[in-house]
Design a protein around this motif. Structure first.
Motif, PDB file in Angstrom:
ATOM      1  N   MET A 218      17.411  35.487  -1.293  1.00  0.00           N
ATOM      2  CA  MET A 218      18.648  35.185  -0.553  1.00  0.00           C
ATOM      3  C   MET A 218      19.071  33.722  -0.766  1.00  0.00           C
ATOM      4  N   GLU A 219      20.354  33.536  -0.983  1.00  0.00           N
ATOM      5  CA  GLU A 219      20.870  32.196  -1.254  1.00  0.00           C
ATOM      6  C   GLU A 219      20.955  31.398   0.052  1.00  0.00           C
ATOM      7  N   PRO A 220      20.394  30.168   0.074  1.00  0.00           N
ATOM      8  CA  PRO A 220      20.475  29.363   1.298  1.00  0.00           C
ATOM      9  C   PRO A 220      21.919  29.071   1.685  1.00  0.00           C
ATOM     10  N   GLU A 221      22.804  29.049   0.660  1.00  0.00           N
ATOM     11  CA  GLU A 221      24.223  28.734   0.916  1.00  0.00           C
ATOM     12  C   GLU A 221      24.862  29.716   1.900  1.00  0.00           C
ATOM     13  N   VAL A 222      24.362  30.957   1.912  1.00  0.00           N
ATOM     14  CA  VAL A 222      24.946  31.966   2.806  1.00  0.00           C
ATOM     15  C   VAL A 222      24.741  31.525   4.256  1.00  0.00           C
ATOM     16  N   VAL A 223      23.514  31.089   4.568  1.00  0.00           N
ATOM     17  CA  VAL A 223      23.225  30.639   5.933  1.00  0.00           C
ATOM     18  C   VAL A 223      23.906  29.289   6.192  1.00  0.00           C
ATOM     19  N   GLU A 224      23.897  28.436   5.177  1.00  0.00           N
ATOM     20  CA  GLU A 224      24.541  27.118   5.338  1.00  0.00           C
ATOM     21  C   GLU A 224      26.029  27.269   5.636  1.00  0.00           C
ATOM     22  N   HIS A 225      26.668  28.206   4.919  1.00  0.00           N
ATOM     23  CA  HIS A 225      28.103  28.407   5.134  1.00  0.00           C
ATOM     24  C   HIS A 225      28.366  28.906   6.563  1.00  0.00           C
ATOM     25  N   LEU A 226      27.569  29.886   6.977  1.00  0.00           N
ATOM     26  CA  LEU A 226      27.731  30.403   8.351  1.00  0.00           C
ATOM     27  C   LEU A 226      27.545  29.290   9.361  1.00  0.00           C
ATOM     28  N   SER A 227      26.554  28.442   9.082  1.00  0.00           N
ATOM     29  CA  SER A 227      26.241  27.354  10.014  1.00  0.00           C
ATOM     30  C   SER A 227      27.389  26.365  10.162  1.00  0.00           C
ATOM     31  N   SER A 228      28.251  26.336   9.159  1.00  0.00           N
ATOM     32  CA  SER A 228      29.356  25.368   9.223  1.00  0.00           C
ATOM     33  C   SER A 228      30.528  25.912  10.055  1.00  0.00           C
ATOM     34  N   LEU A 229      30.451  27.183  10.439  1.00  0.00           N
ATOM     35  CA  LEU A 229      31.521  27.796  11.225  1.00  0.00           C
ATOM     36  C   LEU A 229      31.225  27.640  12.719  1.00  0.00           C
ATOM     37  N   PRO A 230      32.249  27.778  13.583  1.00  0.00           N
ATOM     38  CA  PRO A 230      31.958  27.748  15.018  1.00  0.00           C
ATOM     39  C   PRO A 230      31.068  28.945  15.372  1.00  0.00           C
ATOM     40  N   LEU A 231      29.975  28.677  16.046  1.00  0.00           N
ATOM     41  CA  LEU A 231      28.922  29.682  16.200  1.00  0.00           C
ATOM     42  C   LEU A 231      28.212  29.491  17.536  1.00  0.00           C
ATOM     43  N   ASP A 232      27.963  30.571  18.262  1.00  0.00           N
ATOM     44  CA  ASP A 232      27.192  30.446  19.510  1.00  0.00           C
ATOM     45  C   ASP A 232      25.755  30.931  19.332  1.00  0.00           C
ATOM     46  N   GLY A 233      25.525  31.668  18.263  1.00  0.00           N
ATOM     47  CA  GLY A 233      24.183  32.187  18.001  1.00  0.00           C
ATOM     48  C   GLY A 233      24.242  33.013  16.739  1.00  0.00           C
ATOM     49  N   ILE A 234      23.064  33.422  16.266  1.00  0.00           N
ATOM     50  CA  ILE A 234      23.039  34.232  15.035  1.00  0.00           C
ATOM     51  C   ILE A 234      21.893  35.238  15.145  1.00  0.00           C
ATOM     52  N   VAL A 235      22.122  36.427  14.593  1.00  0.00           N
ATOM     53  CA  VAL A 235      21.046  37.420  14.540  1.00  0.00           C
ATOM     54  C   VAL A 235      20.673  37.623  13.083  1.00  0.00           C
ATOM     55  N   LEU A 236      19.374  37.547  12.806  1.00  0.00           N
ATOM     56  CA  LEU A 236      18.894  37.794  11.451  1.00  0.00           C
ATOM     57  C   LEU A 236      18.172  39.124  11.416  1.00  0.00           C
ATOM     58  N   GLU A 237      18.567  39.982  10.487  1.00  0.00           N
ATOM     59  CA  GLU A 237      17.797  41.204  10.246  1.00  0.00           C
ATOM     60  C   GLU A 237      16.749  40.849   9.212  1.00  0.00           C
ATOM     61  N   GLY A 238      15.556  40.569   9.688  1.00  0.00           N
ATOM     62  CA  GLY A 238      14.487  40.144   8.798  1.00  0.00           C
ATOM     63  C   GLY A 238      13.852  41.325   8.080  1.00  0.00           C
ATOM     64  N   MET A 239      12.782  41.026   7.354  1.00  0.00           N
ATOM     65  CA  MET A 239      12.094  42.068   6.582  1.00  0.00           C
ATOM     66  C   MET A 239      10.858  42.528   7.337  1.00  0.00           C
ATOM     67  N   GLY A 240      10.536  43.810   7.201  1.00  0.00           N
ATOM     68  CA  GLY A 240       9.307  44.357   7.780  1.00  0.00           C
ATOM     69  C   GLY A 240       9.132  44.012   9.240  1.00  0.00           C
ATOM     70  N   ILE A 241       7.963  43.490   9.574  1.00  0.00           N
ATOM     71  CA  ILE A 241       7.623  43.227  10.968  1.00  0.00           C
ATOM     72  C   ILE A 241       8.203  41.897  11.478  1.00  0.00           C
TER      73      ILE A 241
END
Ligand SMILES: NC(=O)C[C@H](N)C(=O)O
Length: 326
Positions: A218-241
C-alpha cells in the motif's frame, strides 16, 4: 383475539422496484408496488404500512438512517406498535440495521428485510421475505433482540450480518457466527439471542470518518493524502487478525500524534482484531501506539460506530471504552 400492531416502513430498494420490460433495467417507479400488493400477515395482525423513502440503498446516508430512526420511534409511539418491519435495499441494509441497532433502546422487535429479485422478475423473493419479517416482528421471541435482518428464511443480528453475494437470493450471512434463527412453516425458530448490545444516543451523524481498506504494498501517499483533508477519525480495514502493511505505519502514527482517532477492523468477514503480532505494522504495535480495536464489525459498521461515538465521547479513553469494553 388481540391483534398485534405491526408497522411496516418502506424505504425502497429492489423489493420496491420493477424491471422495465423494454430496457430490462430495474427502476423505482412512481408507485411503490409494495403499497399495492397484499401485505402478508394482514389477516392476523393489525398492519400499518407507510412509505418513508423510495431510494435505492446506495443512496442512503448516515443522516437518512438517523431520520429513519426518529421516524420509526415516532410510529412506535403513535401507533403503540408491537413490532416494526423496515423494507430496504440490500446493498447497504447491513449498515442501516447496525446503526438502528445502536440507537434502538426498547424491546420492541425491529426487522429489516428486502429482496434480491424485483417484483416482476422470475421468482421474486420479496413477498416471502416480507412475510417472514412480519412474523418475526410479531413474535415474542424477537423481543429484546434488537434490530434483526430477515432474508431468505434466515434471521440475523444487525451486528453480524453481511451481504456476501452480489446476486444470489441466499446473499446474506453472518460470517463467523451464523444466523440466530430461521423461518419455516410460517413461524420463526430462534436458536440464539444476541449476547451483548451497545446502546448509543441517537445524535446527528456529522463527523467525517473515511474507511480505508489495506492491501499489499500500500502506498503511504494514500494515507498521507487522506490525512491532509478535514478529518475527525479514520477506520482501517487491516489484514487478518489486525495488521497493516509497514509502508503505511508512519502516516498512521502521524494521525495518532495529531490526536485523530484511528480505529482498526479486519478485511476478513469473520473474526475479531487482536493484539497478537509485534512485527512492524502488527496489531500489538498498533495497540501500543493508540489504535482503537473493534469487536469484529465490518469496516462500514465500524465507521458508523466511530461517527456515532465521536458525537459524545470526549476523550480517547472514552472512545476506546466504547469499542473495546463491551
Ligand atoms: N437488492 C437490492 O435491493 C439492491 C439494490 N441496488 C439496493 O440496494 O437498493
Amino acid at each position: 383475539m388481540y391483534m398485534k400492531t405491526i408497522v411496516i416502513l418502506h424505504t425502497g430498494g429492489t423489493i420496491a422496484m420493477q424491471k422495465d420490460t423494454e430496457t430490462g433495467g430495474l427502476t423505482t417507479g412512481e408507485v411503490n408496488p409494495l403499497q399495492q400488493s397484499t401485505i402478508p400477515g394482514a389477516d392476523t395482525h393489525h398492519i400499518i404500512s407507510e412509505e418513508l423513502l423510495q431510494v435505492p440503498s446506495p443512496h442512503m446516508t448516515p443522516d437518512c438512517m438517523v431520520s429513519l430512526y426518529h421516524g420509526m420511534k415516532d410510529r412506535i409511539y403513535r401507533f403503540q406498535a408491537d413490532g416494526v418491519v423496515i423494507t430496504h435495499g440490500t446493498d447497504t441494509m447491513e449498515e442501516t440495521a447496525f446503526l438502528l441497532d445502536l440507537f434502538h433502546d426498547s424491546d420492541i422487535p425491529v426487522v429489516i428485510t428486502g429482496a434480491m429479485r424485483s417484483e416482476n422478475d422470475l421468482s421474486p423473493d420479496g413477498p416471502l421475505n416480507l412475510a417472514a419479517a412480519v412474523r418475526t416482528a410479531a413474535d415474542k421471541q424477537a423481543r429484546g433482540a434488537g434490530v434483526l435482518v430477515v432474508m431468505n428464511e434466515e434471521i440475523h443480528t444487525a451486528k453480524d450480518v453481511m451481504k456476501m453475494h452480489s446476486s444470489n437470493a441466499a446473499a446474506f450471512q453472518s460470517p463467523g457466527s451464523g444466523p440466530i434463527g430461521r423461518f419455516a412453516n410460517n413461524r420463526i425458530h430462534l436458536n440464539h439471542r444476541p449476547v451483548q448490545r451497545h446502546l448509543f444516543p441517537a445524535a446527528p451523524m456529522n463527523k467525517k470518518v473515511p474507511l480505508l481498506k489495506t492491501y499489499t504494498g500500500m502506498e503511504p501517499e494514500v494515507v498521507e493524502h487522506l490525512s491532509s483533508l478535514p478529518l475527525d477519525g479514520i477506520v482501517l480495514e487491516g489484514m487478518g487478525i489486525g495488521n497493516i502493511p509497514p509502508s503505511i505505519t508512519a502516516p498512521v502514527y502521524n494521525l495518532l500524534e495529531r490526536d485523530i482517532p484511528v480505529v482498526l477492523t479486519s478485511r476478513c468477514p469473520g473474526g475479531t482484531v487482536e493484539e497478537v503480532y509485534s512485527y512492524e505494522g502488527g496489531g500489538r504495535r498498533l495497540k501500543e501506539a493508540g489504535v482503537v480495536f473493534t469487536g469484529g464489525w465490518s469496516g462500514p459498521k465500524a465507521r458508523l460506530m466511530l461517527m456515532a461515538a465521536l458525537e459524545f465521547c470526549t476523550s480517547r479513553e472514552e472512545l476506546r471504552q466504547c469499542f473495546e469494553e463491551i
